[in-house]
Motif scaffolding. Structure first.
Motif, short mmCIF file in Angstrom:
data_model
loop_
_atom_site.label_atom_id
_atom_site.label_comp_id
_atom_site.label_asym_id
_atom_site.label_seq_id
_atom_site.Cartn_x
_atom_site.Cartn_y
_atom_site.Cartn_z
N ARG A 98 36.05 47.27 -17.83
CA ARG A 98 35.47 48.16 -18.85
C ARG A 98 33.96 47.99 -18.97
NH1 ARG A 98 38.59 47.61 -24.07
NH2 ARG A 98 37.23 49.34 -24.58
N TRP A 99 33.36 47.13 -18.14
CA TRP A 99 31.92 46.96 -18.19
C TRP A 99 31.22 48.22 -17.67
CZ3 TRP A 99 31.23 41.34 -15.93
CH2 TRP A 99 31.57 40.42 -16.93
N ALA A 100 30.07 48.49 -18.23
CA ALA A 100 29.28 49.65 -17.83
C ALA A 100 28.80 49.47 -16.38
CB ALA A 100 28.08 49.81 -18.76
N PRO A 101 28.80 50.53 -15.60
CA PRO A 101 28.30 50.42 -14.23
C PRO A 101 26.82 50.08 -14.23
CG PRO A 101 28.99 52.68 -14.73
CD PRO A 101 29.25 51.86 -15.94
N HIS A 102 26.43 49.24 -13.29
CA HIS A 102 25.05 48.76 -13.21
C HIS A 102 24.40 49.29 -11.93
CE1 HIS A 102 21.56 46.27 -13.55
NE2 HIS A 102 21.90 45.52 -12.50
N PRO A 103 23.26 49.97 -12.03
CA PRO A 103 22.62 50.52 -10.83
C PRO A 103 22.22 49.44 -9.83
CG PRO A 103 21.22 50.83 -12.76
CD PRO A 103 22.53 50.29 -13.25
N GLY A 104 22.02 48.21 -10.28
CA GLY A 104 21.65 47.12 -9.38
C GLY A 104 22.77 46.68 -8.46
N ASP A 105 23.96 47.27 -8.59
CA ASP A 105 25.06 46.95 -7.70
C ASP A 105 25.10 47.86 -6.48
OD1 ASP A 105 25.91 44.80 -9.20
OD2 ASP A 105 27.30 45.98 -10.40
N ILE A 106 24.07 48.68 -6.34
CA ILE A 106 23.84 49.43 -5.10
C ILE A 106 22.49 48.93 -4.58
CG2 ILE A 106 23.51 51.68 -4.02
CD1 ILE A 106 25.08 52.90 -6.39
N VAL A 107 22.53 48.20 -3.47
CA VAL A 107 21.35 47.52 -2.93
C VAL A 107 20.98 48.15 -1.59
CG1 VAL A 107 20.46 45.28 -2.17
CG2 VAL A 107 22.08 45.39 -4.07
N PRO A 108 19.70 48.48 -1.37
CA PRO A 108 19.32 49.00 -0.05
C PRO A 108 19.67 47.98 1.04
CG PRO A 108 17.52 49.25 -1.64
CD PRO A 108 18.57 48.40 -2.30
N LEU A 109 20.25 48.45 2.12
CA LEU A 109 20.61 47.55 3.22
C LEU A 109 19.38 46.80 3.73
CD1 LEU A 109 22.59 46.37 5.24
CD2 LEU A 109 22.23 48.40 6.67
#
Length: 196
Positions: A98-109
């Motif tokens: 239920r935690w809010a999605p965090h944009p930092g969990d998409i990291v540039p390769l």
């Protein structure tokens, strides 16, 4: 009880929180259908794992009014001990699903490929996933540095090398299509919580 594992999933660099479900479906759904995992979630219990400046338990979006003191920080015994961390009068939402999605969990390769990249302690991926399939990473590497950061493990370095040389094709699920040469800048990696 379902065991939770951090999967590093290759997604297009255009992936955002709003579109991540679509980007994850291609590489992750075959694992669910094959029974290799029970399910998956973007971030989940690993939300913020690779973002050193983020703590999901302190994120206001992941907090709720304290049930023990009715959000007023006081109880019959004095100061409420339940809501002492974070915003007074609130507690963290216990279920990471239920935690809010965090944009930092998409990291540039490209960030993960940088020679100075280190995984924060305990966050080295358990597996790599792309459209070519899954690669189990194995046991965590030895810690390095004063703060316990971890080096990229050999199995993951091999995946990166295979992507560069073309022996691993992340476009493999698109048959009879002229696959372009692999460009790391065209890809990102999503932090995914996979359950076994």
């Amino acid at each position: 009880m379902i065991a939770r594992y951090l999967y590093a999933v290759l997604v297009d660099h255009t992936a955002t929180i709003a579109s991540i479900r679509l980007h994850l479906a291609g590489p992750m759904q075959p694992l669910v259908r094959a029974g290799q995992i029970r399910g998956y979630r973007y971030g989940g219990s690993f939300t913020g794992a690779w973002d050193r400046g983020y703590d999901p338990q302190l994120d206001p979006r992941n907090r709720r009014p304290c049930p023990d003191c009715a959000a007023n920080t006081a109880s019959d015994a004095g100061t409420c001990l339940t809501c002492t961390t974070g915003e007074p009068g609130t507690t963290v939402v216990a279920d990471p699903k239920r935690w809010a999605p965090h944009p930092g969990d998409i990291v540039p390769l490209t960030q993960l490929l940088h020679p100075q990249w280190r995984y924060p302690k305990g966050t080295t991926p358990h597996a790599w996933v792309d459209l070519a399939g899954i690669v189990q990473i194995g046991p965590a590497p030895a810690a390095t540095g004063e703060n316990g950061d971890e080096l990229t493990p050999p199995a993951l370095l091999q995946v990166f090398d295979d992507l560069h040389t073309g022996s691993r094709d992340p476009h493999v699920a698109i048959p009879d299509w002229p696959h372009p040469r692999f460009d790391p800048a065209a890809w990102s990696v999503a932090v995914v919580d996979a359950g076994h």
